[in-house]
Design an enzyme around this catalytic site. Structure first.
Site, PDB file in Angstrom:
ATOM      1  N   HIS A  35      37.219  43.485  37.908  1.00  0.00           N
ATOM      2  CA  HIS A  35      36.123  42.936  38.712  1.00  0.00           C
ATOM      3  C   HIS A  35      34.908  43.852  38.600  1.00  0.00           C
ATOM      4  O   HIS A  35      34.969  44.907  37.978  1.00  0.00           O
ATOM      5  CB  HIS A  35      36.539  42.801  40.187  1.00  0.00           C
ATOM      6  N   HIS A  69      39.289  39.738  44.540  1.00  0.00           N
ATOM      7  CA  HIS A  69      37.890  39.551  44.160  1.00  0.00           C
ATOM      8  C   HIS A  69      37.723  39.667  42.654  1.00  0.00           C
ATOM      9  O   HIS A  69      38.280  40.549  42.011  1.00  0.00           O
ATOM     10  CB  HIS A  69      36.958  40.525  44.880  1.00  0.00           C
ATOM     11  N   HIS A 106      29.679  49.204  40.535  1.00  0.00           N
ATOM     12  CA  HIS A 106      30.771  49.638  39.659  1.00  0.00           C
ATOM     13  C   HIS A 106      31.380  48.448  38.936  1.00  0.00           C
ATOM     14  O   HIS A 106      31.205  47.305  39.346  1.00  0.00           O
ATOM     15  CB  HIS A 106      31.866  50.357  40.453  1.00  0.00           C
ATOM     16  N   HIS A 117      41.682  50.935  50.130  1.00  0.00           N
ATOM     17  CA  HIS A 117      40.664  50.101  50.757  1.00  0.00           C
ATOM     18  C   HIS A 117      41.262  49.386  51.971  1.00  0.00           C
ATOM     19  O   HIS A 117      42.414  48.922  51.925  1.00  0.00           O
ATOM     20  CB  HIS A 117      40.187  49.012  49.791  1.00  0.00           C
ATOM     21  N   TYR A 137      37.257  55.965  42.543  1.00  0.00           N
ATOM     22  CA  TYR A 137      35.923  55.773  41.984  1.00  0.00           C
ATOM     23  C   TYR A 137      35.497  57.044  41.262  1.00  0.00           C
ATOM     24  O   TYR A 137      35.720  58.155  41.752  1.00  0.00           O
ATOM     25  CB  TYR A 137      34.905  55.472  43.082  1.00  0.00           C
ATOM     26  N   GLU A 188      35.831  52.142  38.402  1.00  0.00           N
ATOM     27  CA  GLU A 188      36.926  52.133  39.369  1.00  0.00           C
ATOM     28  C   GLU A 188      38.198  51.742  38.639  1.00  0.00           C
ATOM     29  O   GLU A 188      38.167  50.921  37.718  1.00  0.00           O
ATOM     30  CB  GLU A 188      36.671  51.127  40.497  1.00  0.00           C
TER      31      GLU A 188
END
Length: 302
Positions: A148, A195, A209, A241, A250, A260
């Site tokens: 993503h 996502h 990112h 997260h 990251y 990431e």
């Protein structure tokens, strides 16, 4: 029908040779070709010719992102939908970039260039007949695929509306102001991950990112070891997260683009009810263990 996945990211880098070394030996992608100041990479479990293009430039950042559609005819269909929505569409000719067919290009309200494509050279992953779980001689972190990206722009609402109405993206999570009046960030999906693209409110046209998927928390810890061994600059060391529930690191490539590696998270479906976070809980949402953001997270953009 429709969008299958995030197919590729094209990023600007300051030093192509140094970047090729980093993405080949630290990230562990496969260098497929280089031509006209560009380098083309794929992850080991991807079957298309490339998912990452690096273009040498005088500043870092995002050139474009692209979604792969299932059928060639959908380029015409989405072109009409975009024009009916009020978005200008340009055609990108076959062969403009190596191994790619025709594409359509448009601009999000956040100032980011997006392409849709179907045709790309298929090179396979070498694991289709009595295969082992993974190839030999993998290098570095060796993620199996691109996952993503997160982009930054002022009009989060406008970009979200376009992606949901024209392309049938679904919302998994969002951050809103305390009064509930404004959308500060959104996480959208078309596949079975939390996502495929996320959008954060901030200066237009910026990249936060792009991310590669890993299989497990142990793979995330191994990635941190690889990064430490190679003296890569961390943004955040391994953590979880709150948003998406995934585990993450990251860090920055040699040009300052944030990367990431990401593992886990839930599996959403089309009828998934979005998770809402209020702005006062942003730190907990992004970094569940630390519950606060570092200064770089919202200011180090390319």
């Amino acid at each position: 029908m429709g969008i299958m996945r995030l197919g590729r990211v094209e990023a600007r880098v300051l030093d192509l040779e140094k970047s090729i070394d980093y993405y080949s030996n630290v990230i562990g992608l496969q260098l497929m070709a280089r031509e006209n100041g560009k380098a083309y990479f794929k992850a080991w479990d991807e079957e298309d010719h490339h998912s990452l293009i690096l273009t040498e430039a005088d500043h870092p950042g995002l050139v474009h992102l692209a979604f792969k559609v299932r059928y060639e005819r959908e380029l015409d269909e989405f072109e009409k939908k975009l024009e009916n929505y009020g978005v200008r569409v340009n055609r990108i000719s076959k062969g403009t970039r190596l191994a790619e067919g025709e594409a359509i290009r448009f601009e999000l309200p956040t100032g980011h260039l997006v392409e849709l494509y179907h045709e790309i050279e298929r090179v396979g992953n070498g694991l289709k007949l009595n295969p082992d779980p993974y190839p030999e001689n993998l290098k570095g972190i060796a993620p199996p695929q691109l996952d993503h990206l997160l982009i930054v722009g002022e009009d989060v609402e406008g970009a979200t509306d376009l992606l949901m109405k024209v392309f049938d993206f679904h919302m998994s999570e969002r951050i809103i102001t305390l009064d509930g009046e404004k959308l500060l960030a959104v996480w959208l999906f078309r596949t079975n991950t939390p996502h495929d693209i996320a959008i954060l409110k901030g200066p237009n046209g910026k990249l936060h990112h792009f991310a590669f998927t890993l299989g497990s928390w142990n793979d995330v810890l191994h990635a941190a070891d690889v990064l430490g061994r190679n003296n890569v600059t961390f943004d955040v060391t391994p953590t979880r997260h709150g948003i998406t529930r995934g585990t993450t690191i990251y860090f920055f490539d040699p040009s300052g683009n944030r990367n990431e590696v990401f593992s886990g998270g839930y599996i959403p479906h089309e009828d998934f009810t979005p998770v809402t976070w209020t702005e006062d809980q942003l730190g907990k949402g992004i970094f569940y263990h630390m519950r606060e953001l570092n200064d770089r997270f919202t200011t180090a953009l390319t």
